[in-house]
Design an enzyme around this catalytic site. Structure first.
Site, short mmCIF file in Angstrom:
data_model
loop_
_atom_site.label_atom_id
_atom_site.label_comp_id
_atom_site.label_asym_id
_atom_site.label_seq_id
_atom_site.Cartn_x
_atom_site.Cartn_y
_atom_site.Cartn_z
N HIS A 43 0.95 -1.14 -0.04
CA HIS A 43 -0.37 -0.07 0.14
C HIS A 43 1.02 1.17 -0.21
O HIS A 43 1.70 1.10 0.31
CB HIS A 43 -0.87 0.02 1.37
CG HIS A 43 -1.87 0.68 0.84
ND1 HIS A 43 -1.92 2.54 1.17
CD2 HIS A 43 -3.76 0.74 1.16
CE1 HIS A 43 -3.04 3.01 1.51
NE2 HIS A 43 -4.31 2.42 0.43
N ASP A 57 -7.91 -4.57 -0.25
CA ASP A 57 -8.48 -5.42 -1.34
C ASP A 57 -8.59 -6.55 -1.91
O ASP A 57 -9.10 -6.97 -3.12
CB ASP A 57 -7.72 -4.43 -2.75
CG ASP A 57 -8.41 -3.01 -2.78
OD1 ASP A 57 -9.36 -2.27 -2.58
OD2 ASP A 57 -7.22 -2.31 -2.60
#
Length: 437
Positions: A314, A372
């Site tokens: 991320h 996700d």
């Protein structure tokens, strides 16, 4: 030209070498997180500005809404840990918190909930707007168009300097975006639109509009409702990401809130932002079987190979994304409720996570699962097509966007966004007429 800098007393002093230009920048500190230097006077006093593509080291605003500590994997909404909110609160409680700064008491929350639910319907003329799209239009294209068109129906509340107009616009957006999303879905599959029911809660109403048909009754399964409630809470806001920054940038020009949220939807549509969970499912489908994971990971490690490990890592988190743990739990609950045993995608995802987290290559690079990684599995299990994944993200994030927009409008220090650039094109040159070229 070069510069020297010295720090001390909560400031940094910069002097351009070979000149008598010097400036002192004040150190600013937030409630938590790293301190920043205020560089607003840098260009005026030194004639230079900073270069920071992607704004990775630049604070574009002061905010009290969301805080992320990427090193330890912490996400706070108005100071409250995301884990506590996901387990104990409702989405509309979180919406009130993000918009107003505090959790509401029982009577205030009831009033807030009713205020939202009274605005769930769309103007009947707006209903016909959907017919202007091709049947195979991507639902995100429909979202962009219809949300932007809301401004054509609410001229009574477009004064962004009026607190009451900001409040009613926030209610309308939070209430109507789920209806728009559900109708975009129904339009894409050729089913009749289902009108909202204000006797249902926010999440149940959305799932009802998505799944009900006029021919037979529909009741929202409680486990799916709980999973979607968590899904919305986890995606409600995430600091100054691309779409939230887009909303703020559009809003800084004085644009109406409906136009600003439509801009946020457009930014979210990008595969590097809201489309990441779709990419995870594609990756898992490409791997195909647990036995293929070692070969896949070896391709990921090969610097000459373009294979990417989707759903890991991320921009901000350098630790385990706290939302991913909650999403993993929800995935198991949803699959169990739906009677899906030994789901190959979930089994594949869990084994991929286990192997990757035991591999020093990924751990040393701080590539941990993000939100996700499991969210797409949940939505797929619910029967939603991949084209709707980012739409659901937009439904949840609308609350964060409108909170960011409202905070930006009410901040007296905010100006119209105007990033600088380093110009690397041609220098001044004279025009050459066509006959002499």
């Amino acid at each position: 030209m070069s510069a020297t800098a010295s720090t001390g007393g909560g400031s940094v002093t910069i002097t351009l070498d070979g000149s008598n230009k010097t400036t002192s920048m004040k150190l600013m500190e937030g409630t938590v997180g790293p301190a920043v230097f205020d560089i607003r006077k840098l260009y005026d006093q030194l004639g230079v500005f900073t270069y920071d593509p992607g704004y990775g080291s630049t604070a574009s605003c002061e905010s009290k809404i969301t805080y992320i500590d990427g090193d330890v994997g912490e996400l706070l909404y108005r100071g409250y840990p995301i884990e506590q909110l996901a387990e104990q609160s409702t989405f509309l409680e979180v919406a009130h918190l993000l918009l107003n700064g505090e959790l509401a008491d029982a009577s205030s929350q009831k009033e807030f909930d009713l205020g939202i639910m009274r605005h769930t319907m769309l103007h009947e003329q707006l209903r016909r707007f959907f017919d202007g799209f091709r049947r195979d239009a991507h639902p995100m294209a429909v979202m962009c168009g219809v949300i932007g068109a809301l401004s054509a129906f609410y001229h009574d509340s477009l004064d962004i300097n009026d607190p009451e107009h900001r409040r009613i616009s926030a209610f309308r957006l939070i209430a109507k975006v789920p209806t728009i999303a559900a109708w975009a879905y129904k339009y894409s599959i050729g089913q009749p639109f289902i009108y909202p029911r204000n006797d249902l809660g926010y999440v149940d109403n959305f799932l009802y509009m998505m799944n009900a048909v006029p021919a037979e009754p529909y009741t929202v399964p409680p486990v799916l409702s709980k999973a979607m409630e968590r899904w919305f809470i986890l995606h409600a806001d995430h600091e100054q990401n691309a779409s939230s920054s887009t909303v703020r940038l559009a809003g800084s020009s004085g644009a109406n809130p409906f136009a600003c949220i439509a801009a946020g939807v457009a930014s979210l549509w990008g595969p590097a932002h809201g489309g990441a969970n779709e990419a995870v499912l594609k990756m898992l489908a490409d791997i195909g079987d647990v036995k293929n994971i070692p070969q896949f990971l070896s391709e990921v490690k090969d610097k000459n190979n373009h294979t990417r490990l989707m759903g890991f890592g991320h921009r901000v988190y350098k630790n385990y994304d706290p939302r991913a743990k909650i999403m993993s739990q929800s995935a198991h609950e949803v699959l169990k409720e739906l009677g899906i045993k030994g789901d190959p995608l979930l089994d594949l995802a869990m084994e991929l996570e286990r192997i990757a987290l035991s591999d020093d290559y990924f751990v040393s690079r701080k590539l941990y699962p993000n939100v996700d990684f499991y969210s797409g599995i949940i939505l797929k299990a619910m029967g939603l097509p991949v084209s709707m994944f980012t739409v659901l993200f937009a439904v949840a994030r609308t609350t964060g966007w409108i909170s960011q927009w409202k905070e930006m409008i009410e901040d007296p220090s905010q100006r119209i966004g105007r990033p600088r650039q380093i110009y690397t094109g041609a220098g001044r040159r004279d025009f050459v007429p066509m006959g002499k070229r």
